[in-house]
Design an enzyme around this catalytic site. Structure first.
Site, PDB file in Angstrom:
ATOM      1  N   HIS A   7       0.830  -1.207   0.000  1.00 37.31           N
ATOM      2  CA  HIS A   7       0.000   0.000   0.000  1.00 37.31           C
ATOM      3  C   HIS A   7       0.864   1.255   0.000  1.00 37.31           C
ATOM      4  CE1 HIS A   7       0.474  -0.814   4.400  1.00 37.31           C
ATOM      5  NE2 HIS A   7       0.612   0.500   4.479  1.00 37.31           N
ATOM      6  N   HIS A  79       4.031   7.091   3.807  1.00 40.40           N
ATOM      7  CA  HIS A  79       4.966   5.968   3.640  1.00 40.40           C
ATOM      8  C   HIS A  79       4.504   5.050   2.516  1.00 40.40           C
ATOM      9  CE1 HIS A  79       2.111   4.203   6.696  1.00 40.40           C
ATOM     10  NE2 HIS A  79       2.291   3.093   5.984  1.00 40.40           N
ATOM     11  N   GLU A 130       7.652   1.013   5.066  1.00 41.04           N
ATOM     12  CA  GLU A 130       7.102  -0.030   5.934  1.00 41.04           C
ATOM     13  C   GLU A 130       7.336  -1.372   5.244  1.00 41.04           C
ATOM     14  OE1 GLU A 130       2.836   0.251   6.378  1.00 41.04           O
ATOM     15  OE2 GLU A 130       2.801  -1.068   8.109  1.00 41.04           O
TER      16      GLU A 130
HETATM   17 CO    CO Z   1       1.109   1.337   6.289  1.00 43.22          CO
END
Ligand code: CO
Length: 134
Positions: A7, A79, A130
């Site tokens: 994502h 992020h 991440e």
């Molecule tokens: Co995230």
């Protein structure tokens, strides 16, 4: 090492407004808001055919995205999340190359119920990364 883009997270001040932009203007499949007090955010997931967008709104006084939104009051990309097969192996390999892992380096359970870690933006082209074990 990294696999698919899981994502892209976008920090916003107003989750309802941001959800409406994705739903009404962009015609995306927008999920319901989920409060995640342990991460200091409320999250909305948007399913796209090939990845997800994660809208993040601050939750609580000490939200980790509060400072980001002070600098970027209109919101912005916070992020990117890449999938890895083995988060401990990925962490150890990155640390051995000098990369900084945020926090104490122990994976936490992220928004999707899977272990996640965050990597320092200064080591990754100015972008908070991440890693999520899938
Ligand atoms: Co995230």
């Amino acid at each position: 090492m990294i696999g698919r883009l899981n994502h892209v997270a976008i920090a916003v001040k107003d989750l309802a407004k941001a959800s409406a932009v994705y739903k009404d203007a962009l015609g995306a499949k927008v999920g319901a808001p989920m409060a995640q007090p342990e991460h200091g955010v409320t999250v909305v997931f948007i399913e796209l055919p090939n990845t997800k967008i994660e809208l993040l709104e601050p939750l609580g006084e000490t939200s980790p995205i509060a400072k980001f939104l002070e600098k970027s009051p209109d919101g912005g990309i916070h992020h990117v999340c890449y999938e890895v097969d083995d988060i401990i192996a990925a962490r150890d390999q990155l640390k051995s190359q000098g990369a900084r892992v945020l926090g104490d380096g122990t994976p936490k359970i992220g928004a999707h119920g899977k272990p996640v870690l965050f990597l320092h933006p200064k080591d990754f082209c100015g972008t908070l990364v991440e890693l999520e074990q899938v």
